[in-house]
Design a protein around this motif. Structure first.
Motif, mmCIF file in Angstrom:
data_model
loop_
_atom_site.group_PDB
_atom_site.id
_atom_site.type_symbol
_atom_site.label_atom_id
_atom_site.label_comp_id
_atom_site.label_asym_id
_atom_site.label_seq_id
_atom_site.Cartn_x
_atom_site.Cartn_y
_atom_site.Cartn_z
ATOM 1 N N PRO A 198 0.812 -1.227 0.000
ATOM 2 C CA PRO A 198 0.000 0.000 0.000
ATOM 3 C C PRO A 198 0.844 1.275 0.000
ATOM 4 C CG PRO A 198 -0.890 -1.581 1.565
ATOM 5 C CD PRO A 198 0.433 -2.116 1.110
ATOM 6 N N ASN A 199 1.936 1.270 0.772
ATOM 7 C CA ASN A 199 2.794 2.461 0.793
ATOM 8 C C ASN A 199 3.498 2.675 -0.544
ATOM 9 O OD1 ASN A 199 2.056 2.791 3.437
ATOM 10 N ND2 ASN A 199 3.976 2.079 4.305
ATOM 11 N N ALA A 200 3.872 1.584 -1.199
ATOM 12 C CA ALA A 200 4.516 1.699 -2.510
ATOM 13 C C ALA A 200 3.547 2.281 -3.541
ATOM 14 C CB ALA A 200 5.009 0.330 -2.971
ATOM 15 N N ILE A 201 2.272 1.880 -3.470
ATOM 16 C CA ILE A 201 1.259 2.413 -4.381
ATOM 17 C C ILE A 201 1.059 3.902 -4.130
ATOM 18 C CG2 ILE A 201 -1.181 2.316 -5.023
ATOM 19 C CD1 ILE A 201 -1.090 -0.689 -4.350
ATOM 20 N N THR A 202 1.011 4.278 -2.843
ATOM 21 C CA THR A 202 0.844 5.688 -2.496
ATOM 22 C C THR A 202 2.029 6.514 -2.986
ATOM 23 O OG1 THR A 202 -0.389 5.024 -0.515
ATOM 24 C CG2 THR A 202 0.417 7.286 -0.603
ATOM 25 N N ALA A 203 3.233 5.980 -2.786
ATOM 26 C CA ALA A 203 4.434 6.684 -3.251
ATOM 27 C C ALA A 203 4.424 6.833 -4.770
ATOM 28 C CB ALA A 203 5.683 5.927 -2.802
ATOM 29 N N ALA A 204 3.904 5.833 -5.474
ATOM 30 C CA ALA A 204 3.818 5.911 -6.934
ATOM 31 C C ALA A 204 2.859 7.023 -7.354
ATOM 32 C CB ALA A 204 3.356 4.570 -7.505
ATOM 33 N N ARG A 205 1.773 7.213 -6.595
ATOM 34 C CA ARG A 205 0.838 8.304 -6.910
ATOM 35 C C ARG A 205 1.523 9.664 -6.782
ATOM 36 N NH1 ARG A 205 -3.468 9.054 -3.598
ATOM 37 N NH2 ARG A 205 -3.003 7.432 -2.075
ATOM 38 N N ILE A 206 2.359 9.792 -5.770
ATOM 39 C CA ILE A 206 3.110 11.047 -5.605
ATOM 40 C C ILE A 206 4.071 11.236 -6.768
ATOM 41 C CG2 ILE A 206 4.757 12.270 -4.135
ATOM 42 C CD1 ILE A 206 3.525 10.807 -1.735
ATOM 43 N N ALA A 207 4.705 10.145 -7.200
ATOM 44 C CA ALA A 207 5.708 10.225 -8.264
ATOM 45 C C ALA A 207 5.099 10.629 -9.605
ATOM 46 C CB ALA A 207 6.437 8.887 -8.397
ATOM 47 N N VAL A 208 3.859 10.187 -9.876
ATOM 48 C CA VAL A 208 3.258 10.494 -11.189
ATOM 49 C C VAL A 208 2.524 11.835 -11.187
ATOM 50 C CG1 VAL A 208 3.009 8.049 -11.758
ATOM 51 C CG2 VAL A 208 1.076 9.275 -10.742
ATOM 52 N N ALA A 209 2.384 12.468 -10.027
ATOM 53 C CA ALA A 209 1.666 13.753 -9.965
ATOM 54 C C ALA A 209 2.234 14.798 -10.922
ATOM 55 C CB ALA A 209 1.638 14.271 -8.533
ATOM 56 N N PRO A 210 3.565 14.961 -11.023
ATOM 57 C CA PRO A 210 4.082 15.949 -11.991
ATOM 58 C C PRO A 210 3.682 15.643 -13.435
ATOM 59 C CG PRO A 210 5.786 15.358 -10.406
ATOM 60 C CD PRO A 210 4.658 14.407 -10.185
ATOM 61 N N LEU A 211 3.636 14.363 -13.808
ATOM 62 C CA LEU A 211 3.209 14.001 -15.158
ATOM 63 C C LEU A 211 1.740 14.352 -15.374
ATOM 64 C CD1 LEU A 211 4.886 10.534 -15.872
ATOM 65 C CD2 LEU A 211 5.308 12.698 -17.041
ATOM 66 N N ILE A 212 0.911 14.082 -14.358
ATOM 67 C CA ILE A 212 -0.513 14.397 -14.450
ATOM 68 C C ILE A 212 -0.715 15.903 -14.608
ATOM 69 C CG2 ILE A 212 -2.682 14.364 -13.143
ATOM 70 C CD1 ILE A 212 -1.807 11.668 -11.989
ATOM 71 N N ALA A 213 0.195 16.681 -14.031
ATOM 72 C CA ALA A 213 0.115 18.136 -14.139
ATOM 73 C C ALA A 213 0.604 18.639 -15.495
ATOM 74 C CB ALA A 213 0.921 18.791 -13.020
ATOM 75 N N LEU A 214 1.664 18.043 -16.029
ATOM 76 C CA LEU A 214 2.315 18.579 -17.219
ATOM 77 C C LEU A 214 1.720 18.075 -18.533
ATOM 78 C CD1 LEU A 214 6.042 18.429 -16.048
ATOM 79 C CD2 LEU A 214 4.611 20.466 -16.292
ATOM 80 N N LEU A 215 1.287 16.818 -18.576
ATOM 81 C CA LEU A 215 0.829 16.242 -19.836
ATOM 82 C C LEU A 215 -0.373 16.975 -20.452
ATOM 83 C CD1 LEU A 215 1.266 12.418 -19.149
ATOM 84 C CD2 LEU A 215 2.487 13.796 -20.839
ATOM 85 N N PRO A 216 -1.369 17.432 -19.656
ATOM 86 C CA PRO A 216 -2.492 18.139 -20.287
ATOM 87 C C PRO A 216 -2.087 19.442 -20.958
ATOM 88 C CG PRO A 216 -3.058 17.448 -18.059
ATOM 89 C CD PRO A 216 -1.593 17.260 -18.216
#
Length: 228
Positions: A4-22
């Motif tokens: 569960p912590n690894a999944i949560t950390a992955a969500r933090i890691a992809v946040a910049p992509l979610i912000a920049l790609l649009p």
């Protein structure tokens, strides 16, 4: 680090992509942003459920989970404001989308994202983060209440509709679908869902804040313990 912590950390890691790609005017980039957002939103529920049912709740998880939620909120509202800023309802815009205008299309006109909504949503989250820590130091745990959970649901639908619209309109402009009946129907449906979800999220943001303050506001009147 457990699953569960690894999944949560992955969500933090992809946040910049979610912000920049649009912000990249490409159907491929905006589709990737939509897929990443939906994945992050689903795993937001799944990692918490996994931690509770498998007894994997940890102090690290308690720290990472709210951080991931705030990171995802900022990562979506910033590009949404950049691409949809404008009056909440622009009746002069008509119901046919135009090139470069990524506001929601509704039967009443274009639904934009004004700055005050961004400030209200982000300000509430910042206040509650600080307030929860303040209450915790006084021995009070502020748990999520029903309207706050519904707020998150409406917020997810709102953001998901916006990200789907960024992709769909970009693809439609490339393929010359704008103005055709199937795409026009999708435009209105997506705009109605996204617009109503936005209003619902804002209303529940304010209502849940009111309930928290009514229930726990007395903590703010308590004297601060002197430092030792």
């Amino acid at each position: 680090m457990n699953l569960p912590n690894a999944i949560t950390a992955a969500r933090i890691a992809v946040a910049p992509l979610i912000a920049l790609l649009p912000l990249t005017p490409s159907p491929t980039a905006r589709l990737a942003a939509f897929v990443l957002y939906v994945t992050a939103a689903v795993t937001d529920y799944w990692d918490g459920h996994l931690a509770r049912t498998r007894n994997l709740v940890t102090d690290l998880g308690r720290l990472l989970d709210p951080l991931a939620d705030k990171a995802l909120l900022v990562a979506t509202l910033v590009p949404m404001y950049a691409l949809q800023r404008g009056p909440l309802l622009d009746v002069s815009a008509g119901s046919t989308p135009s090139a470069g205008d990524l506001r929601f299309v509704t039967p009443l006109g274009a639904a934009g994202l004004p700055l005050w909504i961004v400030i209200v949503v982000l300000g509430r989250e910042l206040f509650m983060t600080v307030f929860r820590q303040y209450a915790k130091r006084r021995g009070v745990v502020i748990s999520a209440i029903g309207p706050a959970k519904w707020k998150t649901t409406f917020q997810s639908i709102w953001v998901g509709s916006a990200y789907a619209w960024f992709y769909a309109l970009t693809l439609a402009e490339r393929e010359a679908w704008v103005g055709r009946s199937p795409f026009y129907a999708f435009s209105l449906l997506n705009g109605i869902v996204g617009g109503l979800a936005m209003w619902g999220a804002v209303a529940l943001t304010l209502y849940s804040l009111y309930l928290y303050l009514r229930r726990y506001g007395g903590l703010l009147r308590q004297p601060t313990a002197p430092l030792r």
